[in-house]
Design a protein around this motif. Structure first.
Motif, PDB file in Angstrom:
ATOM      1  N   ILE A 131       0.814  -1.208   0.000  1.00  0.00           N
ATOM      2  CA  ILE A 131       0.000   0.000   0.000  1.00  0.00           C
ATOM      3  C   ILE A 131       0.854   1.268   0.000  1.00  0.00           C
ATOM      4  O   ILE A 131       0.439   2.315  -0.502  1.00  0.00           O
ATOM      5  N   ALA A 132       2.074   1.171   0.538  1.00  0.00           N
ATOM      6  CA  ALA A 132       2.939   2.348   0.653  1.00  0.00           C
ATOM      7  C   ALA A 132       3.267   2.956  -0.707  1.00  0.00           C
ATOM      8  O   ALA A 132       3.353   4.177  -0.836  1.00  0.00           O
ATOM      9  N   CYS A 133       3.450   2.131  -1.705  1.00  0.00           N
ATOM     10  CA  CYS A 133       3.783   2.622  -3.048  1.00  0.00           C
ATOM     11  C   CYS A 133       2.619   2.547  -4.021  1.00  0.00           C
ATOM     12  O   CYS A 133       2.509   3.380  -4.928  1.00  0.00           O
ATOM     13  N   HIS A 134       1.765   1.546  -3.842  1.00  0.00           N
ATOM     14  CA  HIS A 134       0.702   1.312  -4.825  1.00  0.00           C
ATOM     15  C   HIS A 134      -0.657   1.866  -4.396  1.00  0.00           C
ATOM     16  O   HIS A 134      -1.616   1.811  -5.167  1.00  0.00           O
ATOM     17  N   GLY A 135      -0.739   2.400  -3.162  1.00  0.00           N
ATOM     18  CA  GLY A 135      -1.950   3.063  -2.718  1.00  0.00           C
ATOM     19  C   GLY A 135      -3.014   2.125  -2.194  1.00  0.00           C
ATOM     20  O   GLY A 135      -3.005   0.924  -2.481  1.00  0.00           O
ATOM     21  N   PRO A 136      -3.961   2.654  -1.416  1.00  0.00           N
ATOM     22  CA  PRO A 136      -5.002   1.821  -0.805  1.00  0.00           C
ATOM     23  C   PRO A 136      -5.908   1.119  -1.806  1.00  0.00           C
ATOM     24  O   PRO A 136      -6.426   0.037  -1.526  1.00  0.00           O
ATOM     25  N   ASN A 137      -6.097   1.724  -2.973  1.00  0.00           N
ATOM     26  CA  ASN A 137      -6.950   1.122  -3.998  1.00  0.00           C
ATOM     27  C   ASN A 137      -6.164   0.563  -5.168  1.00  0.00           C
ATOM     28  O   ASN A 137      -6.743   0.186  -6.189  1.00  0.00           O
ATOM     29  N   GLY A 138      -4.846   0.545  -5.019  1.00  0.00           N
ATOM     30  CA  GLY A 138      -4.008  -0.031  -6.073  1.00  0.00           C
ATOM     31  C   GLY A 138      -3.788   0.874  -7.269  1.00  0.00           C
ATOM     32  O   GLY A 138      -3.380   0.405  -8.337  1.00  0.00           O
ATOM     33  N   ASN A 139      -4.019   2.176  -7.108  1.00  0.00           N
ATOM     34  CA  ASN A 139      -3.895   3.092  -8.240  1.00  0.00           C
ATOM     35  C   ASN A 139      -2.471   3.580  -8.474  1.00  0.00           C
ATOM     36  O   ASN A 139      -2.218   4.334  -9.411  1.00  0.00           O
ATOM     37  N   GLY A 140      -1.556   3.193  -7.628  1.00  0.00           N
ATOM     38  CA  GLY A 140      -0.163   3.553  -7.821  1.00  0.00           C
ATOM     39  C   GLY A 140       0.119   4.995  -7.461  1.00  0.00           C
ATOM     40  O   GLY A 140      -0.664   5.667  -6.792  1.00  0.00           O
ATOM     41  N   ASN A 141       1.269   5.482  -7.929  1.00  0.00           N
ATOM     42  CA  ASN A 141       1.693   6.854  -7.695  1.00  0.00           C
ATOM     43  C   ASN A 141       2.331   7.348  -8.979  1.00  0.00           C
ATOM     44  O   ASN A 141       3.500   7.095  -9.237  1.00  0.00           O
ATOM     45  N   ALA A 142       1.546   8.033  -9.805  1.00  0.00           N
ATOM     46  CA  ALA A 142       2.011   8.446 -11.132  1.00  0.00           C
ATOM     47  C   ALA A 142       3.241   9.340 -11.098  1.00  0.00           C
ATOM     48  O   ALA A 142       4.198   9.115 -11.850  1.00  0.00           O
ATOM     49  N   PRO A 143       3.285  10.389 -10.246  1.00  0.00           N
ATOM     50  CA  PRO A 143       4.473  11.246 -10.234  1.00  0.00           C
ATOM     51  C   PRO A 143       5.750  10.490  -9.892  1.00  0.00           C
ATOM     52  O   PRO A 143       6.833  10.811 -10.387  1.00  0.00           O
ATOM     53  N   ALA A 144       5.632   9.484  -9.041  1.00  0.00           N
ATOM     54  CA  ALA A 144       6.807   8.693  -8.650  1.00  0.00           C
ATOM     55  C   ALA A 144       7.085   7.552  -9.625  1.00  0.00           C
ATOM     56  O   ALA A 144       8.127   6.898  -9.548  1.00  0.00           O
ATOM     57  N   GLY A 145       6.145   7.303 -10.540  1.00  0.00           N
ATOM     58  CA  GLY A 145       6.318   6.220 -11.494  1.00  0.00           C
ATOM     59  C   GLY A 145       5.976   4.846 -10.950  1.00  0.00           C
ATOM     60  O   GLY A 145       6.299   3.829 -11.563  1.00  0.00           O
ATOM     61  N   PHE A 146       5.309   4.799  -9.782  1.00  0.00           N
ATOM     62  CA  PHE A 146       4.893   3.512  -9.238  1.00  0.00           C
ATOM     63  C   PHE A 146       3.607   3.073  -9.943  1.00  0.00           C
ATOM     64  O   PHE A 146       2.651   3.845 -10.026  1.00  0.00           O
ATOM     65  N   PRO A 147       3.551   1.848 -10.425  1.00  0.00           N
ATOM     66  CA  PRO A 147       2.436   1.447 -11.286  1.00  0.00           C
ATOM     67  C   PRO A 147       1.109   1.206 -10.579  1.00  0.00           C
ATOM     68  O   PRO A 147       1.060   0.862  -9.400  1.00  0.00           O
ATOM     69  N   ARG A 148       0.062   1.385 -11.351  1.00  0.00           N
ATOM     70  CA  ARG A 148      -1.276   0.966 -10.947  1.00  0.00           C
ATOM     71  C   ARG A 148      -1.295  -0.554 -10.975  1.00  0.00           C
ATOM     72  O   ARG A 148      -0.832  -1.174 -11.940  1.00  0.00           O
ATOM     73  N   VAL A 149      -1.812  -1.178  -9.916  1.00  0.00           N
ATOM     74  CA  VAL A 149      -1.934  -2.634  -9.880  1.00  0.00           C
ATOM     75  C   VAL A 149      -3.388  -3.073  -9.737  1.00  0.00           C
ATOM     76  O   VAL A 149      -3.693  -4.269  -9.847  1.00  0.00           O
ATOM     77  N   SER A 150      -4.282  -2.140  -9.489  1.00  0.00           N
ATOM     78  CA  SER A 150      -5.699  -2.437  -9.280  1.00  0.00           C
ATOM     79  C   SER A 150      -6.276  -3.309 -10.385  1.00  0.00           C
ATOM     80  O   SER A 150      -6.185  -2.986 -11.573  1.00  0.00           O
ATOM     81  N   GLY A 151      -6.848  -4.450  -9.995  1.00  0.00           N
ATOM     82  CA  GLY A 151      -7.522  -5.321 -10.947  1.00  0.00           C
ATOM     83  C   GLY A 151      -6.614  -6.132 -11.840  1.00  0.00           C
ATOM     84  O   GLY A 151      -7.104  -6.860 -12.712  1.00  0.00           O
ATOM     85  N   GLN A 152      -5.307  -6.032 -11.643  1.00  0.00           N
ATOM     86  CA  GLN A 152      -4.381  -6.766 -12.518  1.00  0.00           C
ATOM     87  C   GLN A 152      -4.570  -8.274 -12.352  1.00  0.00           C
ATOM     88  O   GLN A 152      -4.858  -8.763 -11.268  1.00  0.00           O
ATOM     89  N   HIS A 153      -4.427  -9.007 -13.453  1.00  0.00           N
ATOM     90  CA  HIS A 153      -4.574 -10.465 -13.411  1.00  0.00           C
ATOM     91  C   HIS A 153      -3.642 -11.055 -12.349  1.00  0.00           C
ATOM     92  O   HIS A 153      -2.452 -10.727 -12.303  1.00  0.00           O
ATOM     93  N   ALA A 154      -4.175 -11.942 -11.523  1.00  0.00           N
ATOM     94  CA  ALA A 154      -3.377 -12.571 -10.481  1.00  0.00           C
ATOM     95  C   ALA A 154      -2.195 -13.342 -11.066  1.00  0.00           C
ATOM     96  O   ALA A 154      -1.085 -13.301 -10.527  1.00  0.00           O
ATOM     97  N   ALA A 155      -2.432 -14.037 -12.167  1.00  0.00           N
ATOM     98  CA  ALA A 155      -1.361 -14.835 -12.774  1.00  0.00           C
ATOM     99  C   ALA A 155      -0.214 -13.948 -13.233  1.00  0.00           C
ATOM    100  O   ALA A 155       0.963 -14.293 -13.074  1.00  0.00           O
ATOM    101  N   TYR A 156      -0.547 -12.791 -13.792  1.00  0.00           N
ATOM    102  CA  TYR A 156       0.499 -11.877 -14.258  1.00  0.00           C
ATOM    103  C   TYR A 156       1.258 -11.267 -13.078  1.00  0.00           C
ATOM    104  O   TYR A 156       2.492 -11.213 -13.084  1.00  0.00           O
TER     105      TYR A 156
END
Length: 210
Positions: A131-156
């Motif tokens: 959560i520290a980098c990817h946020g409580p809802n998984g939306n990431g941190n765009a200015p820092a370049g941390f990716p959105r992970v929300s809803g990403q396929h579990a296998a991937y």
């Protein structure tokens, strides 16, 4: 139609680049080739291929550049990225950022453990909370370049965590070792401390996170 991306200076490996303006319409045209694996709107149907919809542009650009330079290894993506100009990459990145990502369902048997790891880390093994980098809802941190992970396929997601784990002691990029987390080795050091069942649990939780 153009999408203005906040001007910034970022460092990818030893290559410095200024975050540019991406043309969403041009990116959509370029994405036709990508749609076979990633879907027409960036929501891939195959769990082996990542969802790109809603991903912040800086992160998408960095990954395309990594495939082009060989800092990230994937035969298919390296071939696709090879002829792209930097503007092509920014246009594709802008297009995918403008799309709406879909969310899947978390595995009911894994979600509780996955949520604990995502939100609180693993204290006994020194794993930081996602959560520290990817946020409580998984939306990431765009200015820092941390990716959105929300809803990403579990296998991937699981596959990438395993690849980061392999990259912890790797000397150079390889198909089974991912090293695109900078000199800090943030993702590699986190994944290295995770056991298989913990990786699978957090990946399952992320699939349903929104």
């Amino acid at each position: 139609m153009k999408k203005t991306i906040t001007a910034a200076l970022a460092v990818f490996g030893l290559v410095a680049f200024a975050q540019a303006e991406g043309d969403v319409a041009r990116g959509e045209a370029l994405s036709v080739t990508c749609s076979a694996c990633h879907g027409t709107d960036g929501n891939s149907a195959d769990a082996a291929n990542p969802k790109l919809a809603g991903q912040n542009a800086r992160y998408t650009f960095e990954q395309l550049l990594a495939f082009q330079t060989g800092d990230r290894v994937n035969a298919v993506m390296s071939g696709f990225a090879a002829p792209l100009s930097e503007q092509d990459m920014w246009d594709l990145a802008a297009f995918y950022e403008a799309q709406t990502g879909t969310v899947g369902e978390a595995d009911a048997e894994l979600v509780a453990l996955g949520e604990r790891i995502y939100r609180g880390g693993i204290v006994e093994s020194g794993v930081a909370a996602c959560i520290a980098c990817h946020g409580p809802n998984g939306n990431g941190n765009a200015p820092a370049g941390f990716p959105r992970v929300s809803g990403q396929h579990a296998a991937y997601t699981a596959a990438q965590l395993y690849a980061f784990r392999e990259g912890y002691r790797a000397a150079e990029p390889a198909a089974d070792a991912r090293m695109t987390d900078g000199e800090s080795m943030m993702m590699r050091s986190v994944a290295y401390k995770m056991r298989d069942f913990e990786i699978e649990a957090v990946a399952a939780y992320i699939q349903g996170l929104h």
